[in-house]
Design a protein around this motif. Sequence first.
Motif, PDB file in Angstrom:
ATOM      1  N   ALA A  25       1.052  -1.222  -0.348  1.00 20.31           N
ATOM      2  CA  ALA A  25       0.256  -0.151  -0.255  1.00 20.31           C
ATOM      3  C   ALA A  25       0.674   1.213  -0.143  1.00 20.31           C
ATOM      4  O   ALA A  25       0.388   2.268  -0.482  1.00 20.31           O
ATOM      5  CB  ALA A  25      -1.126  -0.888   1.043  1.00 20.31           C
ATOM      6  N   LEU A  26       1.802   1.030   1.210  1.00 21.89           N
ATOM      7  CA  LEU A  26       2.558   2.666   0.755  1.00 21.89           C
ATOM      8  C   LEU A  26       4.177   2.615  -0.685  1.00 21.89           C
ATOM      9  O   LEU A  26       3.711   3.997  -0.907  1.00 21.89           O
ATOM     10  CB  LEU A  26       3.907   2.190   1.844  1.00 21.89           C
ATOM     11  N   ASP A  27       3.919   1.111  -1.217  1.00 24.44           N
ATOM     12  CA  ASP A  27       4.724   1.643  -2.998  1.00 24.44           C
ATOM     13  C   ASP A  27       3.611   2.473  -3.348  1.00 24.44           C
ATOM     14  O   ASP A  27       4.073   2.867  -4.449  1.00 24.44           O
ATOM     15  CB  ASP A  27       4.930   0.127  -3.069  1.00 24.44           C
ATOM     16  N   GLU A  28       2.406   1.894  -3.282  1.00 17.01           N
ATOM     17  CA  GLU A  28       1.436   2.754  -4.105  1.00 17.01           C
ATOM     18  C   GLU A  28       1.462   3.969  -5.064  1.00 17.01           C
ATOM     19  O   GLU A  28       0.816   4.279  -5.347  1.00 17.01           O
ATOM     20  CB  GLU A  28      -0.236   1.993  -4.242  1.00 17.01           C
ATOM     21  N   MET A 208      -9.905   3.259  13.562  1.00 22.15           N
ATOM     22  CA  MET A 208     -10.205   2.573  12.365  1.00 22.15           C
ATOM     23  C   MET A 208     -11.232   1.399  13.433  1.00 22.15           C
ATOM     24  O   MET A 208     -11.365   0.806  14.479  1.00 22.15           O
ATOM     25  CB  MET A 208      -8.577   2.103  11.812  1.00 22.15           C
ATOM     26  N   ASP A 209     -12.382   1.029  12.035  1.00 19.08           N
ATOM     27  CA  ASP A 209     -13.019  -0.495  12.447  1.00 19.08           C
ATOM     28  C   ASP A 209     -12.078  -1.259  11.934  1.00 19.08           C
ATOM     29  O   ASP A 209     -12.255  -2.033  11.019  1.00 19.08           O
ATOM     30  CB  ASP A 209     -14.269  -0.466  11.597  1.00 19.08           C
ATOM     31  N   SER A 210     -11.705  -2.166  12.726  1.00 22.68           N
ATOM     32  CA  SER A 210     -10.500  -3.020  12.413  1.00 22.68           C
ATOM     33  C   SER A 210     -10.262  -3.782  13.954  1.00 22.68           C
ATOM     34  O   SER A 210     -10.352  -3.563  14.798  1.00 22.68           O
ATOM     35  CB  SER A 210      -9.109  -2.567  12.676  1.00 22.68           C
ATOM     36  N   ASP A 211      -9.248  -5.052  13.888  1.00 22.43           N
ATOM     37  CA  ASP A 211      -8.824  -5.905  14.838  1.00 22.43           C
ATOM     38  C   ASP A 211      -7.361  -5.512  14.794  1.00 22.43           C
ATOM     39  O   ASP A 211      -7.530  -4.302  14.087  1.00 22.43           O
ATOM     40  CB  ASP A 211      -8.993  -7.596  14.145  1.00 22.43           C
ATOM     41  N   HIS A 212      -6.844  -6.303  15.586  1.00 24.23           N
ATOM     42  CA  HIS A 212      -5.512  -5.639  16.000  1.00 24.23           C
ATOM     43  C   HIS A 212      -4.888  -5.012  14.946  1.00 24.23           C
ATOM     44  O   HIS A 212      -3.715  -5.282  15.543  1.00 24.23           O
ATOM     45  CB  HIS A 212      -4.890  -6.657  17.207  1.00 24.23           C
ATOM     46  N   SER A 213      -4.469  -5.768  14.732  1.00 23.13           N
ATOM     47  CA  SER A 213      -3.464  -6.017  13.477  1.00 23.13           C
ATOM     48  C   SER A 213      -3.917  -5.691  11.429  1.00 23.13           C
ATOM     49  O   SER A 213      -3.974  -5.953  10.134  1.00 23.13           O
ATOM     50  CB  SER A 213      -3.230  -7.652  12.767  1.00 23.13           C
ATOM     51  N   PRO A 214      -4.794  -4.317  11.576  1.00 25.71           N
ATOM     52  CA  PRO A 214      -4.786  -4.089  10.301  1.00 25.71           C
ATOM     53  C   PRO A 214      -4.110  -3.474   9.275  1.00 25.71           C
ATOM     54  O   PRO A 214      -3.989  -3.694   7.957  1.00 25.71           O
ATOM     55  CB  PRO A 214      -5.251  -1.802  10.671  1.00 25.71           C
ATOM     56  N   PHE A 215      -2.668  -3.887   9.388  1.00 26.36           N
ATOM     57  CA  PHE A 215      -1.144  -4.065   8.409  1.00 26.36           C
ATOM     58  C   PHE A 215      -1.773  -5.524   8.000  1.00 26.36           C
ATOM     59  O   PHE A 215      -1.754  -5.283   6.684  1.00 26.36           O
ATOM     60  CB  PHE A 215      -0.828  -3.976   8.855  1.00 26.36           C
ATOM     61  N   LEU A 216      -2.795  -6.462   8.313  1.00 23.79           N
ATOM     62  CA  LEU A 216      -2.862  -7.811   7.547  1.00 23.79           C
ATOM     63  C   LEU A 216      -4.237  -7.215   6.940  1.00 23.79           C
ATOM     64  O   LEU A 216      -5.185  -7.658   5.728  1.00 23.79           O
ATOM     65  CB  LEU A 216      -2.830  -8.446   8.190  1.00 23.79           C
ATOM     66  N   SER A 217      -5.387  -7.157   7.938  1.00 22.03           N
ATOM     67  CA  SER A 217      -6.813  -6.975   7.800  1.00 22.03           C
ATOM     68  C   SER A 217      -7.305  -6.086   6.607  1.00 22.03           C
ATOM     69  O   SER A 217      -7.794  -5.834   6.166  1.00 22.03           O
ATOM     70  CB  SER A 217      -7.071  -7.284   9.015  1.00 22.03           C
ATOM     71  N   HIS A 218      -6.705  -4.343   6.692  1.00 22.30           N
ATOM     72  CA  HIS A 218      -6.718  -3.956   6.258  1.00 22.30           C
ATOM     73  C   HIS A 218      -5.584  -2.503   5.583  1.00 22.30           C
ATOM     74  O   HIS A 218      -5.702  -1.199   6.216  1.00 22.30           O
ATOM     75  CB  HIS A 218      -7.501  -2.666   6.794  1.00 22.30           C
ATOM     76  N   PRO A 219      -5.056  -2.958   5.246  1.00 29.61           N
ATOM     77  CA  PRO A 219      -2.965  -2.152   4.845  1.00 29.61           C
ATOM     78  C   PRO A 219      -3.834  -0.804   3.756  1.00 29.61           C
ATOM     79  O   PRO A 219      -3.005  -0.343   4.012  1.00 29.61           O
ATOM     80  CB  PRO A 219      -2.830  -3.555   3.498  1.00 29.61           C
ATOM     81  N   ASP A 220      -4.536  -1.345   3.292  1.00 25.43           N
ATOM     82  CA  ASP A 220      -5.322   0.345   2.722  1.00 25.43           C
ATOM     83  C   ASP A 220      -5.936   1.000   3.113  1.00 25.43           C
ATOM     84  O   ASP A 220      -5.521   2.716   3.455  1.00 25.43           O
ATOM     85  CB  ASP A 220      -5.864  -0.118   1.350  1.00 25.43           C
TER      86      ASP A 220
END
Length: 222
Positions: A25-28, A208-220
């Motif tokens: 996501a950061l690359d993009e 964020m509406d997220s679990d503990h690891s948004p880098f995997l579940s919601h990276p964008d």
Amino acid sequence: MRTPTFLLVHGAWHGSWCWQRLNTALDERGLAYDALDLPSSSGLDSALDMNADVMALRRFSHDRGPVVLVAHSYAGAVVTEAAPNIDELAGIVYLAALVPRVGQTASDVTREYGQRSALDATMSRDEEGFLHLDPEPASLALYGDCDEGTRQWAINKVSTQTFASFRTARTSENIAVASTYVMCSRDEAIVPDVQEQIAQRCDDIVEMDSDHSPFLSHPDTL
């Protein structure tokens, strides 16, 4: 100021591998980043405490120009301790992170509020001083928003964590640098109510509406 580099600092039991989807996501977006592996999660020496992680981060950040530190979970304690000695520090992003007060350890941060999480029940300590996670319940507590394949991939990569790392007290004073706390509202590793209290120590708060690891579940979104 030159565009800063985001230095990604993983939480307990993890490694730089956990940022793979966020890296894409950061690359993009054309953003510069790098990630390190903390010694306390290496499984090599149970005596390695948070100070070993702090020194590793200081070496890793040296001579990189302006940097923004991104700290997940336990790494919030590492980054807070290291911050006064990071060259050209432009900001800190705390992602569902522990932010100790002066004199507190990482363990003290959650203990202060007296709320245990689902992840706490999955931990065990061996005779050498390493902390282990019970894989199946830990995967749900850490990666609840991820599909089964992702949960299994991630939990198979987690390591041990030194007990000593959670028992090292913060000694650094606060510094005048912008800080943002990213709260994860469905977190089962650090209770959202606790995150809300910790977040008050930062300048800005994002939820964020997220679990503990948004880098995997919601990276964008992250």
